[in-house]
Design an enzyme around this catalytic site. Sequence first.
Site, short mmCIF file in Angstrom:
data_model
loop_
_atom_site.label_atom_id
_atom_site.label_comp_id
_atom_site.label_asym_id
_atom_site.label_seq_id
_atom_site.Cartn_x
_atom_site.Cartn_y
_atom_site.Cartn_z
N ASP A 211 88.15 14.81 11.29
CA ASP A 211 87.49 16.00 10.28
C ASP A 211 86.27 15.30 9.90
O ASP A 211 85.77 15.55 8.89
CB ASP A 211 88.34 16.33 9.09
CG ASP A 211 87.65 17.57 8.61
OD1 ASP A 211 86.92 18.35 9.33
OD2 ASP A 211 87.87 17.87 7.38
N GLY B 245 87.26 21.87 -1.45
CA GLY B 245 87.47 22.13 -0.10
C GLY B 245 88.69 22.97 0.32
O GLY B 245 89.27 23.52 -0.83
N1 LIG Z 1 85.05 10.43 -4.45
C1 LIG Z 1 84.32 11.56 -4.56
N2 LIG Z 1 83.35 11.52 -5.25
C2 LIG Z 1 82.50 12.65 -5.39
N3 LIG Z 1 82.66 13.90 -4.82
C3 LIG Z 1 83.57 13.93 -3.92
C4 LIG Z 1 84.61 12.80 -3.84
N4 LIG Z 1 85.52 13.22 -2.72
C5 LIG Z 1 85.30 14.53 -2.69
N5 LIG Z 1 84.15 15.08 -3.27
C6 LIG Z 1 83.41 16.20 -3.09
O1 LIG Z 1 84.38 17.22 -2.71
C7 LIG Z 1 84.40 18.04 -1.78
C8 LIG Z 1 85.84 18.28 -1.17
O2 LIG Z 1 86.51 17.18 -0.72
P1 LIG Z 1 87.63 17.03 0.05
O3 LIG Z 1 86.63 16.97 1.37
O4 LIG Z 1 88.20 15.62 -0.05
O5 LIG Z 1 88.49 18.28 -0.01
P2 LIG Z 1 89.20 19.04 1.02
O6 LIG Z 1 89.75 20.10 0.33
O7 LIG Z 1 90.10 18.22 1.83
O8 LIG Z 1 87.84 19.41 1.99
P3 LIG Z 1 88.03 20.15 3.40
O9 LIG Z 1 87.62 21.55 3.18
O10 LIG Z 1 86.50 19.66 3.75
O11 LIG Z 1 88.86 19.78 4.16
C9 LIG Z 1 83.49 16.91 -0.76
O12 LIG Z 1 82.79 17.74 0.22
C10 LIG Z 1 82.68 16.35 -1.59
O13 LIG Z 1 81.58 17.12 -1.98
#
Ligand SMILES: Nc1ncnc2c1ncn2[C@@H]1O[C@H](COP(=O)(O)OP(=O)(O)OP(=O)(O)O)[C@@H](O)[C@H]1O
Length: 364
Positions: free
Chosen positions: A152, A38
């Site tokens: 979000d 992400g």
């Molecule tokens: N606990 C988990 N188990 C499996 N996959 C996960 C887990 N946490 C996150 N993911 C995967 O990783 C992706 C990115 O995680 P997350 O949304 O926490 O990151 P971010 O950088 O904050 O994202 P965003 O761009 O949505 O703000 C998720 O969309 C999911 O596909």
Amino acid sequence: MATNQSTTSADYTSFPFATNRNNITDDYEISPEALGVGINGKVLKCKHRRTGQKCALKIIKDSIKARQEVILHKKACENCQYIVQVLDVYENKFRSQRCILIVMECMEGGELFNRIQQRNDNPYTERDAARYILMIVQAVNHLHKMDIAHRDLKPENLLLTNQSNDAILKLGDFGFAKEGHNEPLPLTSPLFTPYYVAPEILYHNRYDKACDIWSMGVIMYILLCGYPPFFSEGGHTISSRMKNKIKTGDYQFPDAEWRNISSEAKSTIQRMLTVDPVQRITIDGILTSSWLTELTSDRAINMNALQDVETRQQLEAAVASATDDQRRIDDDLDIEISGPEASRIAKRAAKRKQQMAVDNEEHQ
Ligand SMILES: Nc1ncnc2c1ncn2[C@@H]1O[C@H](COP(=O)(O)OP(=O)(O)OP(=O)(O)O)[C@@H](O)[C@H]1O
């Protein structure tokens, strides 16, 4: 030039719980396989060396905002089975860069929408959609009772415990979560994902618990027909026409897909997609709505349009930049991304970066 107007009421400078300062690799074996990526970083598979438990690891650069994410996520997941559990938190350095490493339970069923697309063998029904919505509502109810807004809510943050049809759906990613009320939106940060953004964010940059209800309304709409209520035509991330439709709550229930959906479901969506946040149904109202409390239809829903939610916009551009993006991800933190999800993940990362660029431009 826009400025960051956000004020922080709570103190997130230090962790209110014990973190680990030793090297994470002492305790966990980290796999190069990415579960997802992400804006804030990537999520990798890892395994606890002693217990063998499979986990997910999110690595983010240390900052107050990163600490806020971890603190709120840890606080929120306690006593709620519908929120992804935080198992361990590490403070480590990579190339002299201070990082926070969040070890979470591994959500092996992956993202909700991918799972629905893959269940070709089993018909997907309004009752299935209601079951998913109820789990999301319970997660949000838990947060709102703690005076936390997630801010979000989107399909990428809704993950399933396993691949079975009775897997539990859990909410993750507390990167934009906030305690308290009505924080002004930091104008320099693209805090919204176009499909799910509530009108008050477009009008006033006000961003609190009611925006979670709107986003849930959008998710519920998609879960019942496969496409979003508001979308841009012509490949734009968020067009001014789409913004106007969100601001005026201008969407339809096209007969072809909605004819067989219950009137209770439509009326619940209408109350969630109410433009005025004060008039919008609250989480308590949704929990007691007849759609969730009474048995819903088990007639199959055609979800063929669902993949368009992910791919409708900017797919070509995302594919074109995926190679570059993959290389940048690979260089970062010395971890090589592999596994079946790698290419899809790279495409999504490219798309998100484009989205950020467009949103930033519009806010300046
Ligand atoms: N606990 C988990 N188990 C499996 N996959 C996960 C887990 N946490 C996150 N993911 C995967 O990783 C992706 C990115 O995680 P997350 O949304 O926490 O990151 P971010 O950088 O904050 O994202 P965003 O761009 O949505 O703000 C998720 O969309 C999911 O596909």
